[in-house]
Design a protein around this motif. Structure first.
Motif, PDB file in Angstrom:
ATOM      1  N   ARG A 276       0.842  -1.209   0.000  1.00 45.84           N
ATOM      2  CA  ARG A 276       0.000   0.000   0.000  1.00 45.84           C
ATOM      3  C   ARG A 276       0.871   1.251   0.000  1.00 45.84           C
ATOM      4  O   ARG A 276       0.523   2.241  -0.660  1.00 45.84           O
ATOM      5  CB  ARG A 276      -0.914  -0.019   1.216  1.00 45.84           C
ATOM      6  N   THR A 277       1.981   1.232   0.714  1.00 47.15           N
ATOM      7  CA  THR A 277       2.868   2.391   0.751  1.00 47.15           C
ATOM      8  C   THR A 277       3.473   2.668  -0.622  1.00 47.15           C
ATOM      9  O   THR A 277       3.516   3.810  -1.090  1.00 47.15           O
ATOM     10  CB  THR A 277       3.983   2.171   1.775  1.00 47.15           C
TER      11      THR A 277
ATOM     12  N   ILE B 103      -3.048   5.596  -5.612  1.00 41.49           N
ATOM     13  CA  ILE B 103      -4.276   5.295  -4.882  1.00 41.49           C
ATOM     14  C   ILE B 103      -5.106   6.567  -4.753  1.00 41.49           C
ATOM     15  O   ILE B 103      -4.628   7.583  -4.253  1.00 41.49           O
ATOM     16  CB  ILE B 103      -3.958   4.715  -3.487  1.00 41.49           C
TER      17      ILE B 103
ATOM     18  N   ARG C 175       0.912   4.151  -3.058  1.00 44.73           N
ATOM     19  CA  ARG C 175       0.198   5.344  -2.610  1.00 44.73           C
ATOM     20  C   ARG C 175       0.061   6.423  -3.683  1.00 44.73           C
ATOM     21  O   ARG C 175      -1.002   7.068  -3.778  1.00 44.73           O
ATOM     22  CB  ARG C 175       0.885   5.928  -1.374  1.00 44.73           C
TER      23      ARG C 175
ATOM     24  N   GLY D 113      -7.085   1.673  -1.706  1.00 45.04           N
ATOM     25  CA  GLY D 113      -6.023   1.393  -0.744  1.00 45.04           C
ATOM     26  C   GLY D 113      -6.236   0.074  -0.027  1.00 45.04           C
ATOM     27  O   GLY D 113      -5.303  -0.706   0.159  1.00 45.04           O
TER      28      GLY D 113
END
Length: 440
Positions: free
Chosen positions: A112-113, A119, A116, A125
């Motif tokens: 997810r990082t 997103i 980002r 996310g």
């Protein structure tokens, strides 16, 4: 962004220490030696608590850590992993559950990082977290198997990893992304339970379950019938239904989610003017979804565990059908019935204002009966219910709808909220159907 990536990578490296205790215990057969191998984790926790600054602190500290001046987040994460290590080597926590819980969180966070910049929504996310966390957990469990740990077959590994991914995303969205210890411990315990059912799902069922539930979860969010937490809750429940029960269970549950969500959106502006509309533009949250589906979830899990419980699995089919019938009946009754004037309180038949708890209209009752008929008919089609069984599910659904209205008129608004009333109503319906199934 760079600091967040460094922090995610650091947590992944610390989480990788989770491999050693269960694998050493499996190879040397010495529990004491395996427990001693958690020393690196304990050392990391101690160093985190002592860290006050420097490059390591700068890369791994969260916003709260910077205010406190200590790496409390890393320390609590490491201690949670240590606790799972001890459970794995001393209390038979399956390696698959342990590794999945750790790597869903660490790989999911890293994925997810890294994603980002692309997103745009909370749902996207959550989807990235689930996808990357699931793949990371599958890879980690398979690696643990190659290193000598006892792990289940690949279909079960995929189910466990996916369940951990959705559950982890759900807990993080419900609480906060900083509640790593809760995510770890809760995920590990749930996966431990699932593995204890001795499941033997086919690769096809797992693949279909994952593909269809993800697709329907996306559709529900895109149409605005569920929030992010509602979407994740629905996906998890649907995955359990198709894997632990079968395709029929899945169809019944998805019928409730789909038709119930559309009913909430029907003539929404008019409901809003009447003051009876669902919040968040009709998008149901995780609490609402779970309140209407918790009894059905217990029924499908109990069905999967029926051999361990020593209960005829058919009882849980009836309970599942009754609970889902009640949920859809109540939804139809309130969403359609609230559009008509002259409701009356179910306990006294006195006229009340639209939207009053416990207020009913004959149109709403008829709509609710239609909802119960739909689920009962599907139960007959997919569960092979005969006419008396279909009638039982139909009757249980109507019982649940009536109980919901009575509780709304007598208890709702005080100590019991709307979600509590929904839960009790579906419970009454599930018990009714289950008990009648034993009698007939």
């Amino acid at each position: 962004m760079r600091r967040d990536t460094s922090r995610a990578v650091g947590y992944l490296l610390v989480g990788s220490l989770a491999f050693f205790p269960p694998i050493l215990e499996g190879r040397v057969g010495d529990t004491a030696a395996a427990i001693g191998s958690v020393a690196p984790l304990a050392l990391v926790a101690a160093l985190a608590l002592r860290s006050r600054g420097g490059p390591v602190f700068d890369r791994l500290a969260s916003a709260d850590d910077r205010e406190e001046g200590r790496l409390y987040s890393l320390a609590s994460f490491t201690l949670a992993v240590t606790a799972l290590s001890v459970l794995a080597v001393a209390f038979a926590l399956p390696v698959a559950a342990f590794v999945a819980a750790v790597f869903v969180l660490t790989v999911g966070r890293l994925g997810r990082t890294l994603a980002r910049p692309w997103i745009r929504t909370a749902a996207a996310g959550a989807a990235v977290f689930v996808a990357t966390g699931t793949l990371g957990a599958i890879a980690a469990i398979r690696l643990a198997g190659e290193l000598g740990a006892a792990v289940p077959p690949l279909p079960v590994v995929a189910f466990v990893a996916a369940s951990g991914g959705v559950l982890g995303a759900l807990v993080r969205s419900t609480l906060t992304p900083r509640d790593d210890p809760i995510v770890l411990l809760l995920s590990a315990l749930v996966l431990w339970f699932l593995l204890g059912l001795d499941l033997e799902p086919t690769t096809g069922r797992i693949a279909v379950g994952l593909a269809v539930t993800v697709a329907l979860g996306y559709v529900a969010y895109a149409l605005g019938t569920a929030s992010v937490t509602g979407m994740l809750t629905g996906v998890l429940l649907a995955l359990f239904a198709v894997v632990l029960g079968g395709y029929g269970w899945f169809v019944l549950l998805m019928t409730f989610f789909g038709l119930g969500g559309l009913a909430s959106k029907y003539r929404y502006e008019e409901k809003l003017e009447r003051g009876i509309a669902e919040e968040n533009e009709g998008a149901r949250g995780g609490g609402n979804v779970l309140a209407n589906s918790a009894v059905a979830l217990v029924a499908v899990v109990s069905y999967a565990a029926s051999d361990h419980l020593g209960v005829d699995p058919t009882v849980f089919q009836f309970a599942f059908g009754g609970a889902v019938a009640a949920a859809l009946a109540d939804t139809f009754s309130s969403e359609f019935g609230g559009l008509f004037d002259s409701p009356r309180l179910i306990t006294t038949f006195e006229p009340v204002a639209p939207g009053t708890d416990g207020g009913v209209t004959w149109q709403g009752a008829a709509a609710g009966a239609v909802g119960a008929v739909i689920i009962a008919a599907l139960g007959g089609l997919f569960f092979g219910f005969e006419a008396i069984a279909v009638a039982t599910v139909l009757g249980a659904g109507i019982v649940g709808m009536v109980v919901d209205s009575i509780l709304g008129a007598t208890l709702e608004g005080g100590r019991v909220g709307n979600q509590g009333v929904n839960l009790l109503a579906t419970l009454a319906a599930g018990i009714t159907a289950g008990v009648v199934s034993i009698v007939i």
